[in-house]
Design an enzyme around this catalytic site. Structure first.
Site, PDB file in Angstrom:
ATOM      1  N   SER A   1       0.815  -1.211   0.000  1.00 45.82           N
ATOM      2  CA  SER A   1       0.000   0.000   0.000  1.00 45.82           C
ATOM      3  C   SER A   1       0.851   1.265   0.000  1.00 45.82           C
ATOM      4  O   SER A   1       0.577   2.206  -0.764  1.00 45.82           O
ATOM      5  CB  SER A   1      -0.943   0.000   1.207  1.00 45.82           C
ATOM      6  OG  SER A   1      -0.221  -0.142   2.417  1.00 45.82           O
ATOM      7  N   TRP A   2       1.913   1.304   0.794  1.00 49.09           N
ATOM      8  CA  TRP A   2       2.714   2.520   0.895  1.00 49.09           C
ATOM      9  C   TRP A   2       3.577   2.730  -0.350  1.00 49.09           C
ATOM     10  O   TRP A   2       3.657   3.839  -0.878  1.00 49.09           O
ATOM     11  CB  TRP A   2       3.567   2.457   2.154  1.00 49.09           C
ATOM     12  CG  TRP A   2       4.251   3.731   2.574  1.00 49.09           C
ATOM     13  CD1 TRP A   2       5.475   3.823   3.163  1.00 49.09           C
ATOM     14  CD2 TRP A   2       3.765   5.080   2.486  1.00 49.09           C
ATOM     15  NE1 TRP A   2       5.782   5.143   3.451  1.00 49.09           N
ATOM     16  CE2 TRP A   2       4.742   5.939   3.040  1.00 49.09           C
ATOM     17  CE3 TRP A   2       2.591   5.650   1.978  1.00 49.09           C
ATOM     18  CZ2 TRP A   2       4.600   7.330   3.093  1.00 49.09           C
ATOM     19  CZ3 TRP A   2       2.440   7.039   2.033  1.00 49.09           C
ATOM     20  CH2 TRP A   2       3.432   7.852   2.585  1.00 49.09           C
TER      21      TRP A   2
ATOM     22  N   HIS B   1       7.502  -8.818  -6.245  1.00 46.24           N
ATOM     23  CA  HIS B   1       7.905 -10.217  -6.461  1.00 46.24           C
ATOM     24  C   HIS B   1       6.730 -11.061  -6.943  1.00 46.24           C
ATOM     25  O   HIS B   1       6.912 -12.211  -7.368  1.00 46.24           O
ATOM     26  CB  HIS B   1       8.473 -10.819  -5.163  1.00 46.24           C
ATOM     27  CG  HIS B   1       7.489 -10.853  -4.036  1.00 46.24           C
ATOM     28  ND1 HIS B   1       6.539 -11.839  -3.911  1.00 46.24           N
ATOM     29  CD2 HIS B   1       7.297 -10.013  -2.988  1.00 46.24           C
ATOM     30  CE1 HIS B   1       5.809 -11.614  -2.832  1.00 46.24           C
ATOM     31  NE2 HIS B   1       6.238 -10.512  -2.263  1.00 46.24           N
TER      32      HIS B   1
ATOM     33  N   GLY C   1       6.843  10.305   8.438  1.00 47.40           N
ATOM     34  CA  GLY C   1       5.878  11.294   8.881  1.00 47.40           C
ATOM     35  C   GLY C   1       4.466  10.731   8.929  1.00 47.40           C
ATOM     36  O   GLY C   1       4.236   9.571   8.574  1.00 47.40           O
TER      37      GLY C   1
ATOM     38  N   ALA D   1      -1.242   5.385   3.640  1.00 47.07           N
ATOM     39  CA  ALA D   1      -1.266   5.158   2.201  1.00 47.07           C
ATOM     40  C   ALA D   1      -2.654   5.372   1.613  1.00 47.07           C
ATOM     41  O   ALA D   1      -2.800   5.909   0.512  1.00 47.07           O
ATOM     42  CB  ALA D   1      -0.775   3.745   1.896  1.00 47.07           C
TER      43      ALA D   1
ATOM     44  N   LYS E   1       6.953   5.054  17.405  1.00 47.07           N
ATOM     45  CA  LYS E   1       5.522   5.395  17.532  1.00 47.07           C
ATOM     46  C   LYS E   1       4.657   4.170  17.301  1.00 47.07           C
ATOM     47  O   LYS E   1       3.516   4.097  17.796  1.00 47.07           O
ATOM     48  CB  LYS E   1       5.157   6.543  16.591  1.00 47.07           C
ATOM     49  CG  LYS E   1       5.482   6.316  15.122  1.00 47.07           C
ATOM     50  CD  LYS E   1       4.421   5.599  14.341  1.00 47.07           C
ATOM     51  CE  LYS E   1       4.871   5.323  12.932  1.00 47.07           C
ATOM     52  NZ  LYS E   1       3.852   4.613  12.132  1.00 47.07           N
TER      53      LYS E   1
ATOM     54  N   ASP F   1       3.405  11.794  13.715  1.00 45.79           N
ATOM     55  CA  ASP F   1       3.230  10.383  13.370  1.00 45.79           C
ATOM     56  C   ASP F   1       2.570   9.617  14.514  1.00 45.79           C
ATOM     57  O   ASP F   1       1.785   8.691  14.297  1.00 45.79           O
ATOM     58  CB  ASP F   1       4.603   9.770  13.041  1.00 45.79           C
ATOM     59  CG  ASP F   1       4.518   8.695  11.973  1.00 45.79           C
ATOM     60  OD1 ASP F   1       3.397   8.313  11.596  1.00 45.79           O
ATOM     61  OD2 ASP F   1       5.573   8.236  11.511  1.00 45.79           O
TER      62      ASP F   1
ATOM     63  N   THR G   1      -0.978   7.484  14.035  1.00 44.92           N
ATOM     64  CA  THR G   1      -0.888   6.026  14.161  1.00 44.92           C
ATOM     65  C   THR G   1      -1.676   5.505  15.362  1.00 44.92           C
ATOM     66  O   THR G   1      -2.158   4.371  15.341  1.00 44.92           O
ATOM     67  CB  THR G   1       0.587   5.585  14.276  1.00 44.92           C
ATOM     68  OG1 THR G   1       1.339   6.234  13.254  1.00 44.92           O
ATOM     69  CG2 THR G   1       0.729   4.085  14.099  1.00 44.92           C
TER      70      THR G   1
ATOM     71  N   ASN H   1      -0.967  -1.065  13.391  1.00 42.28           N
ATOM     72  CA  ASN H   1      -0.497  -1.286  14.761  1.00 42.28           C
ATOM     73  C   ASN H   1      -1.620  -1.068  15.764  1.00 42.28           C
ATOM     74  O   ASN H   1      -1.773  -1.835  16.723  1.00 42.28           O
ATOM     75  CB  ASN H   1       0.692  -0.365  15.047  1.00 42.28           C
ATOM     76  CG  ASN H   1       1.916  -0.772  14.257  1.00 42.28           C
ATOM     77  OD1 ASN H   1       2.635  -1.696  14.605  1.00 42.28           O
ATOM     78  ND2 ASN H   1       2.150  -0.090  13.136  1.00 42.28           N
TER      79      ASN H   1
ATOM     80  N   GLU I   1       4.668  -3.706  12.028  1.00 40.96           N
ATOM     81  CA  GLU I   1       6.052  -3.374  12.359  1.00 40.96           C
ATOM     82  C   GLU I   1       6.279  -3.209  13.865  1.00 40.96           C
ATOM     83  O   GLU I   1       7.358  -3.465  14.376  1.00 40.96           O
ATOM     84  CB  GLU I   1       6.480  -2.088  11.644  1.00 40.96           C
ATOM     85  CG  GLU I   1       6.700  -2.235  10.146  1.00 40.96           C
ATOM     86  CD  GLU I   1       8.054  -2.840   9.797  1.00 40.96           C
ATOM     87  OE1 GLU I   1       8.723  -3.396  10.688  1.00 40.96           O
ATOM     88  OE2 GLU I   1       8.431  -2.770   8.607  1.00 40.96           O
TER      89      GLU I   1
END
Length: 345
Positions: A9-10, A30, A135, A139, A190, A243, A247, A255, A280
């Site tokens: 997405s990003w 891939h 930042g 997405a 974050k 950020d 988030t 997350n 992540e």
């Protein structure tokens, strides 16, 4: 010509920004079926449903073809895949390139930031510069051309300004910052606080708890980041508090979603299976836990989350332990950080 490595997405959203700026964009994946979809239908439905991609974006399944003749590479793969991808790039790349990474994480055990991993994996003769783009930016919203602001950072401000010029437009505003450590640490840590914020929401604790968690979480990020050499002012900017806000509070945040499921009683394995995409913050929690011990920094939220994720502690019990900590002065952390920074200078 710019190559984006990673058609999640990003990576796809950033390819849209570049194409909007009249850049020809090679988007590597891939997955050959995904590449066919990008080229035939100009969509990437798994990651950005209902978004039509500009025709300036061309999908590539061959990494060597995707890299041929380009000077700028945007690295948009999860942290755990970066070494493997860099190894593949190193094996085929002939001319020096500038690598801009847009991932937000720290490698456990080695405790390296992503820019450090890139410098370690890529020979000097193949690497012009390393830039980080970070930042408050989901997405899904970038792909809809909603107003977004981000920061680019590099040890070379000339390189940072080149990437600024590549990306900046009326919808996507880009600032520069010379504090690479602060930008990377803020962007990575974050995610830990967002996981914890999701847990408090999953437990039904409401806005008061989340506001406290975010505020004290920012103190933890600044405390560790400054010890590592960052400018404490960076954490009051886009890659710090900016950020953190997006988030911890957005429905788009992986997350936060993962933490929310943990707070509702799911196990970590169940959560990761349910998400279907990389979270992540889980990996970064382990790395931050190790960094806190290395630098002798108090990070109670990080330690509590580590015990939930890796030691099976009940999320409610972890929150209760945080609330029962010994009393302290709110500004004590900030004073200590500023005094240490002033003394070092």
């Amino acid at each position: 010509m710019v190559t984006v490595i990673g058609a999640g997405s990003w990576g796809t959203a950033l390819a849209i920004v570049l194409a909007d700026n009249a850049s020809n964009v090679r988007l590597w994946s891939h997955n050959e079926d995904q590449v066919k979809e990008i080229n035939q239908f100009h969509t990437n439905k798994k990651y950005l449903p209902d978004i039509r991609l500009p025709e300036l974006i061309v999908g590539y399944a061959s990494l060597s073809d995707a890299l041929m003749g380009v000077e700028h590479v945007i690295l948009a793969v999860p942290t755990k895949a970066i070494r493997e991808v860099l190894g593949n790039i190193r094996a085929i790349q002939k001319a020096p390139i500038t690598i801009t990474h847009v991932s937000k994480g720290i490698e456990p055990d080695t405790l390296l930031r992503i820019s450090e991993i890139i410098a370690e994996e890529m020979p000097k003769e193949l690497l012009k510069n390393v830039v980080v783009l970070s930042g408050p930016s989901h997405a899904e919203e970038v792909s809809l051309r909603h107003p977004t602001t981000v920061t680019v950072s590099s040890e070379s401000m000339e390189a940072a300004e080149q990437i600024q010029d590549l990306f900046i437009n009326q919808n996507f505003r880009v600032y520069t910052n010379s504090d690479v450590i602060g930008v990377e640490i803020g962007g990575a840590l974050k995610n830990i606080i967002a996981l914890a914020a999701g847990i408090t929401d999953g437990l039904g604790y409401g806005d008061n708890a989340k506001a406290a968690l975010m505020t004290r979480g920012l103190a933890e990020i600044a405390r560790l980041g400054t010890k590592m050499g960052a400018n404490p002012l960076t954490f009051s900017g886009l890659t710090g508090i900016g950020d953190l806000i997006v988030t911890c509070t957005s429905v788009h945040s992986r997350n936060w979603k993962a933490g929310n499921l943990l707070g509702k009683g799911k196990t970590l394995d169940e959560v990761l299976d349910n998400m279907g995409m990389v979270v992540e913050g889980v990996r970064t929690t382990k790395a931050a836990y190790q960094l806190a011990q290395k630098y002798d920094v108090q990070m109670p939220i990080t330690f509590a989350l580590y015990n939930v994720l890796f030691n099976g502690k009940n999320p409610k019990d972890a929150v209760d332990v945080l609330m029962a900590r010994g009393r302290t002065h709110e500004m004590e952390d900030l004073v200590n950080v500023l005094e240490e920074k002033s003394f070092e200078e």
